[in-house]
Write a protein that holds these residues in place. Structure first.
Motif, short mmCIF file in Angstrom:
data_model
loop_
_atom_site.label_atom_id
_atom_site.label_comp_id
_atom_site.label_asym_id
_atom_site.label_seq_id
_atom_site.Cartn_x
_atom_site.Cartn_y
_atom_site.Cartn_z
N ARG A 158 0.84 -1.21 0.00
CA ARG A 158 0.00 0.00 0.00
C ARG A 158 0.87 1.26 0.00
N LEU A 159 1.90 1.27 0.87
CA LEU A 159 2.79 2.43 0.91
C LEU A 159 3.46 2.64 -0.45
N ALA A 160 3.87 1.53 -1.07
CA ALA A 160 4.56 1.63 -2.36
C ALA A 160 3.65 2.25 -3.42
N VAL A 161 2.40 1.79 -3.45
CA VAL A 161 1.46 2.33 -4.43
C VAL A 161 1.21 3.81 -4.14
N GLU A 162 0.98 4.11 -2.85
CA GLU A 162 0.64 5.50 -2.50
C GLU A 162 1.82 6.46 -2.69
N GLU A 163 3.03 5.96 -2.48
CA GLU A 163 4.19 6.85 -2.60
C GLU A 163 4.77 6.89 -4.01
N GLY A 164 4.14 6.20 -4.95
CA GLY A 164 4.46 6.43 -6.36
C GLY A 164 5.57 5.59 -6.96
N VAL A 165 5.85 4.38 -6.40
CA VAL A 165 6.83 3.53 -7.08
C VAL A 165 6.28 3.14 -8.46
N ASP A 166 7.16 2.74 -9.36
CA ASP A 166 6.75 2.51 -10.74
C ASP A 166 6.31 1.08 -11.00
N THR A 167 6.95 0.12 -10.32
CA THR A 167 6.53 -1.27 -10.51
C THR A 167 6.43 -1.98 -9.17
N ILE A 168 5.39 -2.80 -9.05
CA ILE A 168 5.19 -3.63 -7.87
C ILE A 168 5.68 -5.03 -8.20
N GLU A 169 6.66 -5.49 -7.45
CA GLU A 169 7.22 -6.83 -7.66
C GLU A 169 6.54 -7.80 -6.69
N HIS A 170 6.06 -8.91 -7.19
CA HIS A 170 5.30 -9.93 -6.45
C HIS A 170 3.88 -9.41 -6.17
N GLY A 171 3.70 -8.54 -5.19
CA GLY A 171 2.39 -7.89 -4.96
C GLY A 171 1.27 -8.87 -4.76
N LEU A 172 1.58 -10.03 -4.19
CA LEU A 172 0.63 -11.15 -4.18
C LEU A 172 -0.64 -10.90 -3.37
N GLU A 173 -0.58 -9.97 -2.40
CA GLU A 173 -1.77 -9.75 -1.57
C GLU A 173 -2.70 -8.68 -2.16
N LEU A 174 -2.37 -8.17 -3.32
CA LEU A 174 -3.17 -7.08 -3.90
C LEU A 174 -4.63 -7.46 -4.16
N HIS A 175 -4.91 -8.75 -4.30
CA HIS A 175 -6.31 -9.15 -4.54
C HIS A 175 -7.20 -8.76 -3.36
#
Ligand SMILES: [Zn+2]
Length: 435
Positions: free
Chosen positions: A229-246
């Motif tokens: 969540r922090l990564a998405v909100e703080e503007g990183v460009d790619t999410i690696e793995h991100g398995l819990e995003l569902h």
């Protein structure tokens, strides 16, 4: 000398998801695709022609998440000559050659031991060893963590925004192409808990601000949802793995809206949960099985939400990246979507989509010709014999078509697996070191 190459009569899959074009002529000049034509025009005398009737022409594969140097070196048995650390460089070169042979023309390396990969990148860029284009993160920027000790030489640990900024700048100094951060711990390290955020919001914001201001992209290792969540909100460009995003559809919607990329790396969960050779600790095995489930649910949810996906193998052996493409298809992508993830999607993750990842006038001629139709049979991308031709920057660089095989006399056919000639002194270890 030919002025360029006409690839004629191909079924063209351009990497964008557009329907195949057939028969297509693709013209290559000066390392780039300059024209695509469907009128079956004749090849001018000053161009070389390669007839691709019955074959499929597509962009070279782009693997957005590799660790080229994370292979196990063979170990000398007791009493045998030790294998010097420097020998590893030759294995790295062999892995890169293998990637190119399997149609992988670009890779983004998201974590390597020491500077070995940077040296290999240099050799590839100098044209001295064959390999894909390589983007490297230098060291992974991480909080002080068990992973920093476990993956000794791969991390740059830092704490607090100022140190994070310095750690980020050090990677620019080292020659990194992008920045990689650990927003959570890594499941492959027993002492790490991958659920909580491992970096603070302020630390993450500082890295992203520093990198973006200087023109670099940021890739974020994300397992647990808090760090993701922090990564998405703080503007990183790619999410690696991100398995819990569902579990967080609002974050998937935000990734889709902003055109950012998820690299699901399904293969790394297979790798641990299948536990070939019994090499993983029991606790990690159970965790990987749960994460495997979650990663599949996330691929489905991300696809529905319209999130751009990229192929990231995140496993060994080097060269088998298309296994991730096949697994993404088994997880619900159509073969065309899988191919887009393995070409333009990967290039988008790498930040090089304006140059590679699709076949169009002006793009670098990084191309793959396969024997057959990968839309009907994505698995053919794993078959060395059907990787017919790999073109890198406009040059035929690898593939079955370039390997002169005398029928019945190849090593496989003749059953030759051990060199019968012993080394001059003593017995060679397998594989033999001299012939
Ligand atoms: Zn990885």
């Amino acid at each position: 000398m030919a002025h360029g190459i006409h690839l004629t009569g191909a079924r063209l899959i351009d990497g964008t998801g557009a329907p195949p074009l057939e028969p297509a002529t693709v013209v290559i000049e000066q390392g780039r695709v300059t024209r695509i034509d469907t009128s079956a025009e004749r090849t001018p005398a000053d161009f070389a022609q390669i007839d691709l009737a019955g074959k499929t022409l597509m962009p070279g594969l782009v693997d957005a998440h590799v660790h080229v140097t994370n292979f196990d070196m063979p170990r000398a048995m007791k009493g045998q000559e030790a294998i010097a650390p420097e020998v590893k460089h030759h294995f790295i070169a062999a892995g890169l050659r293998r990637m190119l042979r399997m149609g992988i023309t670009s890779v983004r390396d998201v974590g390597a031991f020491g500077d070995d990969l940077l040296h290999a990148r240099r050799a590839v860029r100098l044209g001295e060893i064959p390999g894909p284009r390589i983007l490297s993160c230098g060291r992974i920027v991480s909080a002080t963590s068990a992973g920093g000790r476990h993956f000794d030489g791969m991390y740059r640990e830092a704490d607090g925004p100022d140190e994070m900024r310095k750690a980020t700048r050090e990677q620019f100094r080292r020659g990194a192409d992008f920045i990689k951060i650990m927003t959570t711990g890594a499941r492959t390290c027993e002492l790490e808990n991958s659920s909580p955020a491992q970096m603070t919001r302020a630390e993450m914001a500082t890295v992203v601000e520093e990198a973006h201001r200087m023109g670099y992209r940021v890739a974020a290792h994300c397992e647990g949802l808090d760090g993701t969540r922090l990564a998405v909100e703080e503007g990183v460009d790619t999410i690696e793995h991100g398995l819990e995003l569902h579990r967080a559809p609002e974050l998937l919607d935000e990734l889709a809206r902003s055109g950012r990329v998820l690299v699901p790396t399904l293969s790394c969960f297979f790798d641990v949960s299948e536990n070939r050779d019994g090499r993983w600790a029991d606790g990690l095995l159970e965790l990987a099985k749960r994460q495997h489930e979650e990663a599949h649910r996330t691929v489905e949810a991300a696809r529905r939400a319209g999130v751009r996906l990229a192929m990231g193998f995140d496993s060994q052996p080097n060269g088998m990246s298309a296994l991730e493409l096949v697994r993404m298809c088994r997880a619900g992508l159509t073969p065309m979507e899988g191919i887009v993830a393995g070409t333009a999607g990967g290039a988008t993750a790498c930040g090089i989509v304006a140059h590679v990842g699709s076949v169009a006038p002006g793009m670098a001629a990084d191309l793959l010709v396969v024997d057959g139709d990968p839309l009907a049979e994505p698995e053919l991308l794993l078959d060395e014999a059907r990787i017919w031709l790999v073109i890198r920057s406009g040059r035929p660089a690898a593939g079955a078509a370039l390997e002169a095989r005398l029928p019945g006399l190849g090593a496989d056919e003749a059953g030759v697996t051990v060199d019968p000639v012993p080394a001059p002194a003593g017995r060679p270890i397998s594989p033999p070191d001299r012939s």
